[in-house]
Design an enzyme around this catalytic site. Sequence first.
Site, mmCIF file in Angstrom:
data_model
loop_
_atom_site.group_PDB
_atom_site.id
_atom_site.type_symbol
_atom_site.label_atom_id
_atom_site.label_comp_id
_atom_site.label_asym_id
_atom_site.label_seq_id
_atom_site.Cartn_x
_atom_site.Cartn_y
_atom_site.Cartn_z
ATOM 1 N N HIS A 7 6.266 -19.443 -111.993
ATOM 2 C CA HIS A 7 5.291 -18.365 -112.223
ATOM 3 C C HIS A 7 5.806 -17.032 -111.739
ATOM 4 O O HIS A 7 6.758 -16.947 -110.980
ATOM 5 C CB HIS A 7 3.931 -18.681 -111.589
ATOM 6 C CG HIS A 7 3.920 -18.820 -110.081
ATOM 7 N ND1 HIS A 7 4.112 -20.025 -109.443
ATOM 8 C CD2 HIS A 7 3.717 -17.914 -109.099
ATOM 9 C CE1 HIS A 7 4.014 -19.845 -108.132
ATOM 10 N NE2 HIS A 7 3.787 -18.563 -107.895
ATOM 11 N N GLU A 43 -6.903 -16.811 -106.806
ATOM 12 C CA GLU A 43 -5.880 -16.717 -107.846
ATOM 13 C C GLU A 43 -6.319 -17.341 -109.157
ATOM 14 O O GLU A 43 -7.161 -18.237 -109.194
ATOM 15 C CB GLU A 43 -4.597 -17.403 -107.368
ATOM 16 C CG GLU A 43 -4.834 -18.830 -106.920
ATOM 17 C CD GLU A 43 -3.608 -19.703 -107.104
ATOM 18 O OE1 GLU A 43 -2.789 -19.712 -106.203
ATOM 19 O OE2 GLU A 43 -3.493 -20.368 -108.147
ATOM 20 N N GLN A 60 0.568 -15.810 -112.336
ATOM 21 C CA GLN A 60 -0.349 -16.070 -111.217
ATOM 22 C C GLN A 60 -0.947 -14.738 -110.790
ATOM 23 O O GLN A 60 -0.260 -13.916 -110.187
ATOM 24 C CB GLN A 60 0.427 -16.714 -110.061
ATOM 25 C CG GLN A 60 -0.431 -17.049 -108.848
ATOM 26 C CD GLN A 60 0.388 -17.744 -107.769
ATOM 27 O OE1 GLN A 60 1.353 -17.185 -107.259
ATOM 28 N NE2 GLN A 60 0.012 -18.961 -107.434
ATOM 29 N N HIS A 84 5.758 -11.385 -106.621
ATOM 30 C CA HIS A 84 6.825 -12.360 -106.366
ATOM 31 C C HIS A 84 7.171 -13.120 -107.643
ATOM 32 O O HIS A 84 6.425 -13.103 -108.618
ATOM 33 C CB HIS A 84 6.437 -13.345 -105.257
ATOM 34 C CG HIS A 84 5.272 -14.246 -105.554
ATOM 35 N ND1 HIS A 84 3.963 -13.886 -105.334
ATOM 36 C CD2 HIS A 84 5.222 -15.510 -106.059
ATOM 37 C CE1 HIS A 84 3.155 -14.887 -105.676
ATOM 38 N NE2 HIS A 84 3.900 -15.887 -106.130
ATOM 39 N N GLU A 134 9.722 -17.399 -104.388
ATOM 40 C CA GLU A 134 9.011 -18.623 -104.001
ATOM 41 C C GLU A 134 9.695 -19.806 -104.670
ATOM 42 O O GLU A 134 10.204 -19.683 -105.788
ATOM 43 C CB GLU A 134 7.551 -18.493 -104.485
ATOM 44 C CG GLU A 134 6.672 -19.687 -104.209
ATOM 45 C CD GLU A 134 5.244 -19.493 -104.769
ATOM 46 O OE1 GLU A 134 4.821 -18.342 -105.029
ATOM 47 O OE2 GLU A 134 4.574 -20.525 -104.970
HETATM 48 C C1 V0V Z 1 7.106 -7.160 -98.344
HETATM 49 N N1 V0V Z 1 8.275 -6.616 -98.751
HETATM 50 C C2 V0V Z 1 8.475 -6.970 -100.019
HETATM 51 C C3 V0V Z 1 7.353 -7.750 -100.393
HETATM 52 N N2 V0V Z 1 6.533 -7.855 -99.325
HETATM 53 N N3 V0V Z 1 9.481 -6.699 -100.861
HETATM 54 C C4 V0V Z 1 9.382 -7.197 -102.115
HETATM 55 N N4 V0V Z 1 8.327 -7.937 -102.560
HETATM 56 C C5 V0V Z 1 7.302 -8.231 -101.724
HETATM 57 N N5 V0V Z 1 6.275 -8.951 -102.156
HETATM 58 C C6 V0V Z 1 9.174 -5.778 -97.948
HETATM 59 C C7 V0V Z 1 8.421 -4.579 -97.408
HETATM 60 O O1 V0V Z 1 8.415 -3.516 -98.325
HETATM 61 C C8 V0V Z 1 9.201 -4.261 -96.161
HETATM 62 O O2 V0V Z 1 10.344 -3.529 -96.488
HETATM 63 C C9 V0V Z 1 9.636 -5.627 -95.657
HETATM 64 O O3 V0V Z 1 9.608 -6.499 -96.813
HETATM 65 C C10 V0V Z 1 8.697 -6.182 -94.598
HETATM 66 O O4 V0V Z 1 7.400 -6.148 -95.160
HETATM 67 P P1 V0V Z 1 6.064 -5.848 -94.380
HETATM 68 O O5 V0V Z 1 5.211 -5.036 -95.256
HETATM 69 O O6 V0V Z 1 6.335 -5.386 -92.988
HETATM 70 O O7 V0V Z 1 5.397 -7.260 -94.333
HETATM 71 P P2 V0V Z 1 5.690 -8.535 -93.445
HETATM 72 O O8 V0V Z 1 7.076 -8.543 -92.907
HETATM 73 O O9 V0V Z 1 4.533 -8.705 -92.514
HETATM 74 O O10 V0V Z 1 5.558 -9.653 -94.593
HETATM 75 C C11 V0V Z 1 6.446 -9.751 -95.664
HETATM 76 C C12 V0V Z 1 6.621 -11.230 -95.983
HETATM 77 C C13 V0V Z 1 5.198 -11.767 -96.253
HETATM 78 C C14 V0V Z 1 7.514 -11.354 -97.207
HETATM 79 C C15 V0V Z 1 7.241 -11.959 -94.794
HETATM 80 O O11 V0V Z 1 4.618 -11.063 -97.353
HETATM 81 C C16 V0V Z 1 5.135 -13.233 -96.555
HETATM 82 O O12 V0V Z 1 5.141 -14.069 -95.651
HETATM 83 N N6 V0V Z 1 5.044 -13.610 -97.844
HETATM 84 C C17 V0V Z 1 4.964 -15.026 -98.246
HETATM 85 C C18 V0V Z 1 3.551 -15.473 -98.484
HETATM 86 C C19 V0V Z 1 2.859 -14.745 -99.592
HETATM 87 O O13 V0V Z 1 3.302 -13.706 -100.054
HETATM 88 N N7 V0V Z 1 1.703 -15.305 -100.033
HETATM 89 C C20 V0V Z 1 0.881 -14.724 -101.114
HETATM 90 C C21 V0V Z 1 1.101 -15.453 -102.387
HETATM 91 P P3 V0V Z 1 10.675 -2.104 -95.816
HETATM 92 O O14 V0V Z 1 9.507 -1.247 -96.133
HETATM 93 O O15 V0V Z 1 10.799 -2.417 -94.364
HETATM 94 O O16 V0V Z 1 11.947 -1.693 -96.445
HETATM 95 S S1 V0V Z 1 0.452 -17.092 -102.303
HETATM 96 C C22 V0V Z 1 1.147 -17.948 -103.625
HETATM 97 O O17 V0V Z 1 2.085 -17.397 -104.297
HETATM 98 C C23 V0V Z 1 0.659 -19.221 -103.896
HETATM 99 C C24 V0V Z 1 -0.494 -19.798 -103.134
HETATM 100 C C25 V0V Z 1 1.259 -20.061 -104.958
HETATM 101 O O18 V0V Z 1 2.155 -19.644 -105.645
HETATM 102 O O19 V0V Z 1 0.802 -21.230 -105.119
HETATM 103 CO CO CO Z 2 3.042 -17.842 -106.041
#
Ligand code: V0V
Ligand code: CO
Length: 146
Positions: A7, A43, A60, A84, A134
């Site tokens: 996705h 979602e 998604q 993502h 992911e």
């Molecule tokens: C953050 N950054 C990204 C980003 N999110 N870059 C590209 N795409 C994204 N989506 C960058 C951000 O601009 C910062 O860069 C740096 O990473 C650190 O970000 P932050 O804003 O300080 O945020 P953090 O570090 O607290 O969290 C970022 C992470 C977090 C990636 C660690 O979003 C995470 O754990 N994501 C995984 C879970 C998730 O996203 N769940 C929602 C979908 P600069 O500014 O420092 O350069 S759930 C899902 O998909 C499901 C249930 C499914 O598929 O079934």
């Molecule tokens: Co997802």
Amino acid sequence: MLTRIDHIGIACFDLDKTVEFYRSTYGFEVFHSEVNEEQGVREAMLKINETSDGGASYLQLLEPTREDSTVAKWLAKNGEGVHHIAFGTADVDAEAADIKEKGVRVLYEEPRRGSMGSRITFLHPKDCHGVLTELVTSAPVESSEH
Ligand code: V0V
Ligand code: CO
């Protein structure tokens, strides 16, 4: 092996309005919807096509359920858009271990619960040329029917 685009995750402020845009503009219908409290998202999965590995590719659409969720934080900074990309695999544990050995940060020790009973993990976007990535193993067909 990564065998499909499972996705593309798209963050939005209003899930119902966004679903309606994809329905009225392209004719995509909601295949499945759920709330994932752990991830802080509501979602909708729009099935685009089935894939040769027995899976499928979806859009998604994601709306945050709480202000401290990762998607809420991302929306506040970037506005709506592609959040993502998710690759499908038969074995998320093995893929995550292999990729971790290559020096990419895998965000979870163990895969967590994803959409439709799948098992998911994420790779840090800063290690993936700016793309939050992911990995997904779909639930077996029997259990996704319960
Ligand atoms: C953050 N950054 C990204 C980003 N999110 N870059 C590209 N795409 C994204 N989506 C960058 C951000 O601009 C910062 O860069 C740096 O990473 C650190 O970000 P932050 O804003 O300080 O945020 P953090 O570090 O607290 O969290 C970022 C992470 C977090 C990636 C660690 O979003 C995470 O754990 N994501 C995984 C879970 C998730 O996203 N769940 C929602 C979908 P600069 O500014 O420092 O350069 S759930 C899902 O998909 C499901 C249930 C499914 O598929 O079934
Ligand atoms: Co997802």
